[in-house]
Design a protein around this motif. Structure first.
Motif, PDB file in Angstrom:
ATOM      1  N   ALA A  28      -8.316  -9.357   6.693  1.00 23.16           N
ATOM      2  CA  ALA A  28      -7.326  -9.313   5.607  1.00 23.16           C
ATOM      3  C   ALA A  28      -5.956 -10.409   6.250  1.00 23.16           C
ATOM      4  CB  ALA A  28      -7.094  -7.917   4.721  1.00 23.16           C
ATOM      5  N   ASP A  29      -5.523 -10.028   4.880  1.00 22.86           N
ATOM      6  CA  ASP A  29      -3.939 -11.258   4.909  1.00 22.86           C
ATOM      7  C   ASP A  29      -3.536  -9.906   4.557  1.00 22.86           C
ATOM      8  OD1 ASP A  29      -4.675 -11.785   2.453  1.00 22.86           O
ATOM      9  OD2 ASP A  29      -4.157 -14.029   2.357  1.00 22.86           O
ATOM     10  N   PHE A  30      -2.167 -10.145   3.674  1.00 23.85           N
ATOM     11  CA  PHE A  30      -1.104  -9.951   3.267  1.00 23.85           C
ATOM     12  C   PHE A  30      -1.720  -9.143   1.845  1.00 23.85           C
ATOM     13  CE2 PHE A  30       2.254 -11.552   6.493  1.00 23.85           C
ATOM     14  CZ  PHE A  30       2.327 -11.389   6.929  1.00 23.85           C
ATOM     15  N   HIS A  31      -3.041  -9.719   1.199  1.00 25.09           N
ATOM     16  CA  HIS A  31      -2.712 -10.254   0.433  1.00 25.09           C
ATOM     17  C   HIS A  31      -3.946  -9.363  -0.404  1.00 25.09           C
ATOM     18  CE1 HIS A  31       0.555 -12.390  -1.029  1.00 25.09           C
ATOM     19  NE2 HIS A  31      -0.033 -12.825   0.678  1.00 25.09           N
ATOM     20  N   GLN A  32      -4.934  -8.503   0.384  1.00 28.36           N
ATOM     21  CA  GLN A  32      -6.101  -8.525   0.532  1.00 28.36           C
ATOM     22  C   GLN A  32      -7.327  -9.090   0.258  1.00 28.36           C
ATOM     23  OE1 GLN A  32      -3.472  -6.042   0.144  1.00 28.36           O
ATOM     24  NE2 GLN A  32      -4.154  -5.764   1.724  1.00 28.36           N
ATOM     25  N   PHE A 113      -1.633   0.139  12.813  1.00 31.46           N
ATOM     26  CA  PHE A 113      -1.729  -0.786  12.423  1.00 31.46           C
ATOM     27  C   PHE A 113      -1.105  -1.856  11.409  1.00 31.46           C
ATOM     28  CE2 PHE A 113      -2.122   2.880   9.845  1.00 31.46           C
ATOM     29  CZ  PHE A 113      -1.841   2.836   8.774  1.00 31.46           C
ATOM     30  N   ASP A 114      -1.364  -2.741  11.039  1.00 31.17           N
ATOM     31  CA  ASP A 114       0.211  -3.379  10.028  1.00 31.17           C
ATOM     32  C   ASP A 114      -0.190  -3.415   9.571  1.00 31.17           C
ATOM     33  OD1 ASP A 114       2.191  -5.306   9.462  1.00 31.17           O
ATOM     34  OD2 ASP A 114       0.712  -7.536  10.201  1.00 31.17           O
ATOM     35  N   GLY A 115       0.244  -2.563   8.505  1.00 30.71           N
ATOM     36  CA  GLY A 115       0.890  -2.358   7.223  1.00 30.71           C
ATOM     37  C   GLY A 115       0.036  -3.152   6.169  1.00 30.71           C
ATOM     38  N   ARG A 116       0.920  -4.234   6.517  1.00 31.99           N
ATOM     39  CA  ARG A 116       0.526  -5.581   5.190  1.00 31.99           C
ATOM     40  C   ARG A 116      -0.685  -5.904   5.453  1.00 31.99           C
ATOM     41  NH1 ARG A 116       4.895 -10.065   8.572  1.00 31.99           N
ATOM     42  NH2 ARG A 116       3.633  -8.677  10.707  1.00 31.99           N
ATOM     43  N   VAL A 117      -1.808  -5.334   6.607  1.00 33.61           N
ATOM     44  CA  VAL A 117      -2.570  -6.327   5.919  1.00 33.61           C
ATOM     45  C   VAL A 117      -3.350  -5.162   5.805  1.00 33.61           C
ATOM     46  CG1 VAL A 117      -2.296  -8.115   7.473  1.00 33.61           C
ATOM     47  CG2 VAL A 117      -3.469  -5.787   8.526  1.00 33.61           C
ATOM     48  N   LEU A 118      -3.492  -3.831   5.557  1.00 31.44           N
ATOM     49  CA  LEU A 118      -3.434  -2.803   5.279  1.00 31.44           C
ATOM     50  C   LEU A 118      -3.696  -3.047   3.725  1.00 31.44           C
ATOM     51  CD1 LEU A 118      -6.280  -1.464   6.930  1.00 31.44           C
ATOM     52  CD2 LEU A 118      -4.953   1.122   6.718  1.00 31.44           C
ATOM     53  N   SER A 119      -4.460  -2.204   2.825  1.00 32.21           N
ATOM     54  CA  SER A 119      -4.810  -2.053   1.694  1.00 32.21           C
ATOM     55  C   SER A 119      -3.596  -0.413   1.430  1.00 32.21           C
ATOM     56  CB  SER A 119      -5.901  -1.927   0.305  1.00 32.21           C
ATOM     57  OG  SER A 119      -6.906  -0.822   0.359  1.00 32.21           O
ATOM     58  N   SER A 264      15.151  -0.437  -9.517  1.00 27.44           N
ATOM     59  CA  SER A 264      15.306   0.642 -10.093  1.00 27.44           C
ATOM     60  C   SER A 264      15.246   1.621  -9.802  1.00 27.44           C
ATOM     61  CB  SER A 264      16.326   0.145 -11.669  1.00 27.44           C
ATOM     62  OG  SER A 264      16.942   1.328 -12.419  1.00 27.44           O
ATOM     63  N   GLU A 265      16.273   3.300  -9.786  1.00 26.28           N
ATOM     64  CA  GLU A 265      14.947   4.166  -9.762  1.00 26.28           C
ATOM     65  C   GLU A 265      14.674   4.566 -11.086  1.00 26.28           C
ATOM     66  OE1 GLU A 265      17.187   7.495  -8.378  1.00 26.28           O
ATOM     67  OE2 GLU A 265      17.526   6.744  -6.358  1.00 26.28           O
ATOM     68  N   ASN A 266      14.904   3.494 -12.201  1.00 30.34           N
ATOM     69  CA  ASN A 266      14.428   3.934 -13.638  1.00 30.34           C
ATOM     70  C   ASN A 266      13.453   3.249 -13.577  1.00 30.34           C
ATOM     71  OD1 ASN A 266      16.407   6.246 -13.919  1.00 30.34           O
ATOM     72  ND2 ASN A 266      18.071   4.238 -14.566  1.00 30.34           N
ATOM     73  N   ASP A 267      13.223   1.894 -12.854  1.00 24.73           N
ATOM     74  CA  ASP A 267      12.676   1.066 -13.413  1.00 24.73           C
ATOM     75  C   ASP A 267      10.368   1.947 -12.688  1.00 24.73           C
ATOM     76  OD1 ASP A 267      12.976  -1.353 -13.745  1.00 24.73           O
ATOM     77  OD2 ASP A 267      13.627  -1.523 -11.650  1.00 24.73           O
ATOM     78  N   VAL A 268       9.620   1.756 -13.951  1.00 25.16           N
ATOM     79  CA  VAL A 268       8.156   2.117 -13.426  1.00 25.16           C
ATOM     80  C   VAL A 268       7.451   0.494 -13.589  1.00 25.16           C
ATOM     81  CG1 VAL A 268       6.256   3.194 -14.776  1.00 25.16           C
ATOM     82  CG2 VAL A 268       8.842   3.863 -15.836  1.00 25.16           C
ATOM     83  N   ALA A 269       6.521   0.886 -11.670  1.00 22.02           N
ATOM     84  CA  ALA A 269       6.312  -0.295 -11.566  1.00 22.02           C
ATOM     85  C   ALA A 269       5.184  -0.002 -11.935  1.00 22.02           C
ATOM     86  CB  ALA A 269       6.168  -0.277 -10.144  1.00 22.02           C
ATOM     87  N   MET A 270       4.050  -1.318 -12.182  1.00 20.46           N
ATOM     88  CA  MET A 270       2.556  -0.929 -12.473  1.00 20.46           C
ATOM     89  C   MET A 270       1.901  -1.880 -11.579  1.00 20.46           C
ATOM     90  SD  MET A 270       0.343  -2.186 -16.089  1.00 20.46           S
ATOM     91  CE  MET A 270       0.325  -3.908 -15.110  1.00 20.46           C
ATOM     92  N   ILE A 271       0.939  -0.812 -10.465  1.00 15.78           N
ATOM     93  CA  ILE A 271      -0.077  -1.711  -9.559  1.00 15.78           C
ATOM     94  C   ILE A 271      -0.993  -1.118  -9.099  1.00 15.78           C
ATOM     95  CG2 ILE A 271       2.639  -1.342  -7.981  1.00 15.78           C
ATOM     96  CD1 ILE A 271       1.916   1.319  -6.666  1.00 15.78           C
ATOM     97  N   ASP A 272      -1.993  -2.194  -8.918  1.00 13.90           N
ATOM     98  CA  ASP A 272      -3.143  -2.302  -8.382  1.00 13.90           C
ATOM     99  C   ASP A 272      -3.381  -1.569  -6.921  1.00 13.90           C
ATOM    100  OD1 ASP A 272      -5.809  -1.906  -7.726  1.00 13.90           O
ATOM    101  OD2 ASP A 272      -5.722  -3.634  -9.330  1.00 13.90           O
ATOM    102  N   PRO A 273      -3.798  -0.171  -6.657  1.00 13.19           N
ATOM    103  CA  PRO A 273      -4.131   0.393  -4.986  1.00 13.19           C
ATOM    104  C   PRO A 273      -4.887  -0.664  -3.974  1.00 13.19           C
ATOM    105  CG  PRO A 273      -3.957   2.150  -7.145  1.00 13.19           C
ATOM    106  CD  PRO A 273      -3.638   0.977  -7.071  1.00 13.19           C
ATOM    107  N   MET A 274      -5.567  -1.451  -4.858  1.00 12.91           N
ATOM    108  CA  MET A 274      -6.429  -1.628  -4.273  1.00 12.91           C
ATOM    109  C   MET A 274      -5.979  -3.250  -4.144  1.00 12.91           C
ATOM    110  SD  MET A 274     -10.514  -0.694  -5.650  1.00 12.91           S
ATOM    111  CE  MET A 274     -11.748  -1.237  -4.513  1.00 12.91           C
ATOM    112  N   LYS A 275      -5.598  -3.501  -4.297  1.00 12.07           N
ATOM    113  CA  LYS A 275      -4.775  -5.356  -5.127  1.00 12.07           C
ATOM    114  C   LYS A 275      -3.393  -5.485  -3.849  1.00 12.07           C
ATOM    115  CE  LYS A 275      -8.364  -7.013  -6.120  1.00 12.07           C
ATOM    116  NZ  LYS A 275      -9.247  -8.280  -5.812  1.00 12.07           N
ATOM    117  N   MET A 276      -2.651  -4.261  -3.432  1.00  8.37           N
ATOM    118  CA  MET A 276      -1.313  -4.305  -2.454  1.00  8.37           C
ATOM    119  C   MET A 276      -1.564  -3.328  -1.264  1.00  8.37           C
ATOM    120  SD  MET A 276       1.575  -2.426  -3.840  1.00  8.37           S
ATOM    121  CE  MET A 276       2.171  -3.761  -5.515  1.00  8.37           C
ATOM    122  N   ASN A 277      -0.460  -4.235  -0.679  1.00 12.91           N
ATOM    123  CA  ASN A 277      -0.890  -3.860   0.157  1.00 12.91           C
ATOM    124  C   ASN A 277      -0.181  -2.672   1.293  1.00 12.91           C
ATOM    125  OD1 ASN A 277       1.798  -4.783   2.430  1.00 12.91           O
ATOM    126  ND2 ASN A 277       1.032  -6.774   1.554  1.00 12.91           N
TER     127      ASN A 277
END
Length: 596
Positions: A28-32, A113-119, A264-277
């Motif tokens: 993997a790279d930093f982007h899965q 492990f390098d956390g940037r290359v693991l999803s 911000s702590e008030n933000d809500v971040a939409m993320i994909d667990p399979m597509k983020m390191n």
């Protein structure tokens, strides 16, 4: 001691200094990304295995490489003498990586492990499996970088803009659709780390991964702007002007890890667990909402402009493949042709086509027993000459402004025995069975996979991989979220129902270690058929056009329906491809598209 064994010894010495009992090195790279640039080929560096899929784990006194059935033979061959054991995924009682780590590392021990290359998802699995065993996790160290003296640098190649006549939709329209999903999910920001999703969303492409026209980048989509993390020197004036239209703000590529902490702590971040390191995820300070990146399904369902372009790309590709087949079949016994020279010839024929950019993946040209390795790619060390009496498998693809292609043909050189003909015919039947499918909307790939497997299962044989995968538009040649296989592999992200406009491959095969490999592959578009009281019927429109070698077909094994399909297919091949050939090639094509 082999070069790889020496590298492992140096890694173990470094692990001992850091108090690490086992170190994980994924592909993997930093982007899965499925395929990675030279800078990121750490798993190949530490094991010798060059396949596109696999995870290495180096322990204090043991080491394993986990990969799937496509690569068993290749991995054993390439890792010989390294001290790394092949762990055959999905076979028998082979433990998963996390299961092995939980049993191997002692309580109080440490996994690194390098956390940037693991999803993100994998990192969370490690947390769950290991912390309850009292095992620590250290994701902050890139130990491979510390022993890889001549590691290739990150790519600095220029990017290019994909105009709307190719993309079929503006970045503004795509962002509007993504922001609608964000609103539905209650998100204020959407963090995108997967390269194909960023590139599709902003209609930009790059040259940072061999064969894959993608740009190393991250994006944070906000309600009124986009923060793009990229090497700005790769962007030309056209790209900068287009980005200004949709309020793209540029940042240095690696700054995202610190900038993300400023949400911000008030933000809500939409993320994909399979597509983020994992490392990026651990830096997010606000609430998150997890879902698949909406761009995954959006880009998989091609729009009408993309589909027409893709069909045009396949005609160009079919011309190159047909010329290649003619060249191989008429010249292999008159001059020295090897796997490598054949691959180079095919690339040159594709390059003659208008709009060609580069091959869409590394050419897999395999003669005789080499073809038993599903993803064998020739090298100077393994290259062999094509000779009479065996099969030549070529799995290749072209990247054009009109889209990407993926096609496999197996050529018969001279005469082959009846057993090989039986197997060859079974593979063609398997491909046709799936291509001819009619089904109700709502079916998944695993509902239909048996159609392709049946002719091969009838012989008490199987192929240990999926039957087909989605294909991206000038992006990843393996594109989720749909594919064909008889079982679900969550990490493959292929468990979405078949939707209109998806472009998918159909590529069954038979492989016998040390003997031969046979595969026939076409692509098709998922289309809507009749709608009635029973529901919406669907079908597949075949878009790959190149001869299937009739020298390998034994008609006694074909039903009338199968003969009719094959004859009609070859009629279309001739009609579409013949106008682009020389007189001599055209006469040859008549023979190889004749009715049987």
């Amino acid at each position: 001691m082999t070069v790889v064994a020496d590298r492992i010894a140096r890694l173990r010495a470094l692990m001992a200094e850091k108090g690490i009992d086992a170190y994980v090195v994924p592909t993997a790279d930093f982007h899965q990304s499925e395929y990675v640039g030279e800078h990121f080929k750490a798993r190949k560096f530490i094991t010798g295995f060059s396949g596109s899929y696999g995870t290495a784990v180096i322990g204090k006194d043991d080491a394993g490489l986990w990969t799937d059935g496509r690569y068993f033979f290749q991995a054993e061959h390439e890792m010989e003498g390294s001290g790394v054991r092949l762990m055959k995924m999905f076979v028998g009682d082979t433990p998963s990586v996390t299961e092995w780590l939980a049993s191997y590392v002692p309580k109080g021990g440490k996994v690194g492990f390098d956390g940037r290359v693991l999803s993100m998802g994998e990192g969370q699995e490690y947390e769950e499996a290991l912390t309850k065993k009292g095992i620590q996790i250290d994701y902050s160290e890139d130990l491979i970088d510390q022993i890889w003296e001549d590691r290739p640098p990150l790519s600095d190649k220029p990017a290019f803009f994909l105009e709307e006549k190719y993309s079929g939709e503006s970045a503004s329209s795509k962002l509007k659709r993504v922001r609608k999903v964000m609103e539905e999910q209650g998100a204020t920001v959407h963090i995108i780390a997967s390269l194909d999703d960023v590139c599709w969303l902003l209609n930009v492409r790059g040259d940072d991964i061999d064969f894959f026209p993608l740009l190393l980048s991250y994006a944070i989509v906000k309600t009124d702007s986009v923060d793009l993390y990229v090497d700005e020197t790769k962007l030309n004036d056209q790209i900068l002007a287009e980005f200004a239209k949709v309020d793209v703000v540029l940042h240095p590529y690696n700054d995202i890890y610190e900038d993300i902490k400023n949400l911000s702590e008030n933000d809500v971040a939409m993320i994909d667990p399979m597509k983020m390191n994992y490392a990026l995820y651990k830096n997010i300070p606000c609430k998150t909402v997890e879902c698949a990146n909406p761009t995954i399904l959006m880009k998989a369902m091609k729009n009408p402009v993309e589909l027409e372009n893709i069909k045009e790309a396949h005609i160009k590709d079919g011309v190159a493949i047909t010329k290649f087949m003619y060249w191989i079949k008429t010249r292999y016994d008159k001059e020295v042709i090897t796997e490598l020279s054949a691959a180079d010839k095919l690339t040159s024929l594709r390059a003659e086509q208008e709009g060609y950019i580069r091959d869409s993946f590394e050419p897999l040209c395999a003669f005789a027993d080499h073809a038993a390795m599903m993803h064998y790619s020739p090298s100077k060390e393994t290259d062999v000459q094509l000779k009479e009496g065996n099969l030549f498998l070529n799995d290749t693809g072209g990247g054009y402004y009109e889209g990407s292609t993926d096609i496999t043909r197996t050529f018969v050189l001279g005469s082959i025995n009846e057993e090989l003909k039986k197997y060859f015919t079974a593979v063609v039947r398997a491909m046709m069975n799936l291509a001819r499918a009619k089904f109700l909307y709502g079916c998944y790939g695993y509902n239909l996979d048996v159609l392709a497997r049946e002719p091969i299962w009838e012989l008490d044989l199987d192929f240990q991989c999926g039957t087909g995968h989605g294909v991206g538009y000038l992006a990843n040649v393996h594109e989720p979220p749909t594919g064909f296989r008889w079982y679900i592999v969550p990490s493959k992200n292929e468990h979405h129902q078949l939707e209109e406009g998806m472009v998918i491959t159909d590529e069954p095969g038979i492989y016998e270690d040390g003997k031969f490999g046979i595969r026939t592959e076409n692509e098709f578009i998922v289309r809507k058929g009749t709608a009635n009281k029973y529901g919406q019927f669907m079908y597949f429109e075949t878009i790959t056009f190149a001869p299937i070698d009739l020298d390998g077909i034994d008609p006694q094994y074909l039903s009338k329906a199968e003969k009719d399909w094959l004859n009609d297919y070859h009629k279309q091949v001739y009609e579409k491809i013949a106008p682009h050939l020389t007189d001599e090639e055209r006469e040859w094509l008549k023979t190889y598209t004749r009715e049987i």
